[in-house]
Design an enzyme around this catalytic site. Sequence first.
Site, PDB file in Angstrom:
ATOM      1  N   HIS A 106       0.847  -1.194   0.000  1.00  0.00           N
ATOM      2  CA  HIS A 106       0.000   0.000   0.000  1.00  0.00           C
ATOM      3  C   HIS A 106       0.888   1.251   0.000  1.00  0.00           C
ATOM      4  O   HIS A 106       1.838   1.326   0.769  1.00  0.00           O
ATOM      5  CB  HIS A 106      -0.898  -0.017   1.235  1.00  0.00           C
ATOM      6  CG  HIS A 106      -1.849   1.130   1.268  1.00  0.00           C
ATOM      7  ND1 HIS A 106      -3.018   1.150   0.531  1.00  0.00           N
ATOM      8  CD2 HIS A 106      -1.807   2.310   1.920  1.00  0.00           C
ATOM      9  CE1 HIS A 106      -3.647   2.290   0.735  1.00  0.00           C
ATOM     10  NE2 HIS A 106      -2.943   3.016   1.579  1.00  0.00           N
ATOM     11  N   VAL A 141      -9.681  -3.093   5.518  1.00  0.00           N
ATOM     12  CA  VAL A 141      -9.054  -2.490   4.340  1.00  0.00           C
ATOM     13  C   VAL A 141      -7.712  -1.888   4.760  1.00  0.00           C
ATOM     14  O   VAL A 141      -7.673  -0.881   5.471  1.00  0.00           O
ATOM     15  CB  VAL A 141      -9.959  -1.418   3.711  1.00  0.00           C
ATOM     16  CG1 VAL A 141      -9.206  -0.696   2.581  1.00  0.00           C
ATOM     17  CG2 VAL A 141     -11.224  -2.060   3.159  1.00  0.00           C
ATOM     18  N   ASP A 142      -6.620  -2.549   4.374  1.00  0.00           N
ATOM     19  CA  ASP A 142      -5.267  -2.053   4.665  1.00  0.00           C
ATOM     20  C   ASP A 142      -4.978  -1.980   6.160  1.00  0.00           C
ATOM     21  O   ASP A 142      -4.273  -1.083   6.625  1.00  0.00           O
ATOM     22  CB  ASP A 142      -5.049  -0.672   4.008  1.00  0.00           C
ATOM     23  CG  ASP A 142      -5.250  -0.717   2.503  1.00  0.00           C
ATOM     24  OD1 ASP A 142      -4.868  -1.724   1.897  1.00  0.00           O
ATOM     25  OD2 ASP A 142      -5.804   0.242   1.942  1.00  0.00           O
TER      26      ASP A 142
END
Lengths: 199, 199
Positions: A106, A141-142
């Site tokens: 990311h 999410v992440d």
Amino acid sequence: MKRIAILISGRGSNMEALLKAHAAGELQAEPVLVISNRAAAPGLDTARAHGVRTEVASFKDREAGEQRVLDLTRECAVELLVLAGFMRVLSPTLIEAFPNRIINIHPSLLPSFPGLHAQRQALEYGVRFSGCTTHFVNAGVDTGPIIRQSVVPVEPDDTEETLSARILEQEHATLVHSVNDWAADRLSVEGRHVRVSAG
Amino acid sequence: MKRIAILISGRGSNMEALLKAHAAGELQAEPVLVISNRAAAPGLDTARAHGVRTEVASFKDREAGEQRVLDLTRECAVELLVLAGFMRVLSPTLIEAFPNRIINIHPSLLPSFPGLHAQRQALEYGVRFSGCTTHFVNAGVDTGPIIRQSVVPVEPDDTEETLSARILEQEHATLVHSVNDWAADRLSVEGRHVRVSAG
């Protein structure tokens, strides 16, 4: 050598970094499969040029898409999934099939700026440093346990393009190192902490 | 020289960094007032030892506490407030009285880990880098426009104490630089972006 699959949605620049490292003898794992959720992803050509099998798994129906990923990875005896700009969120079903064996990269220093357009988020916030993060994928999410991070400065006149380019350079090395850490059994996960042994 | 007040709640280690920099001729502003919301704050003694006027403003009644801060800073012709481990949230009234003239220092790379126990939050999350951030204070908690950030590594065996000590060292320099940037008129704020001119 441990066999890995790489999931992409577009250009697959991080995928290419892995394939180049492999070609140079610098990856301690073997990329045996590249899956894109988009048939038009330019990264599929890149993968084929490196002699890696490519497949398309549409995620318009996520359940069907994930089943196809499961079938393909079983068929190819894949032990690790690497998400390299893969733009779909995985369901718990797939995540649980690969516990701490899905690595995502990311383009921010998580937990800052999760989700889409991380570099733009960083510029809009006005931070002085950003970077990239590799982590094991969990249901969020992440939000999964962090493997490695790399830091880059944000320059006063940065655009989304210039900052993204500076971060991307770090992404390539960070992802290769992280896959090698995993392949050499240097990573142990306790709760949300990843310990990296000298190995 | 521009006159500044420093607000503390405890030891005031960042306050002391400013006072030492001033004594060494390295601060381009004059600390004329130290206010603590706690009468027992050890930093009050430190400030007196540096010959700086000290006052207590209890925030048990925040409105009264802020009025006292306003009165004292007016009396002392203070142009900038520096929050150095000041553990109370300011109301819009005080913030609007010092628009972009209240600087806070926070022991994380914001926007990661705002609020209390930032170093512990960082350790619990498992990040590989943390640091500190100076920012102008706005109505949110640790959300104002960023002036400077400094990065430190998080080591595998860090405790809250060892990480805090490593960050604190950076805090001192980062805060002195930030106050000097402000005092030398090098900072311009546009929206949530702070531009630092070479000055």
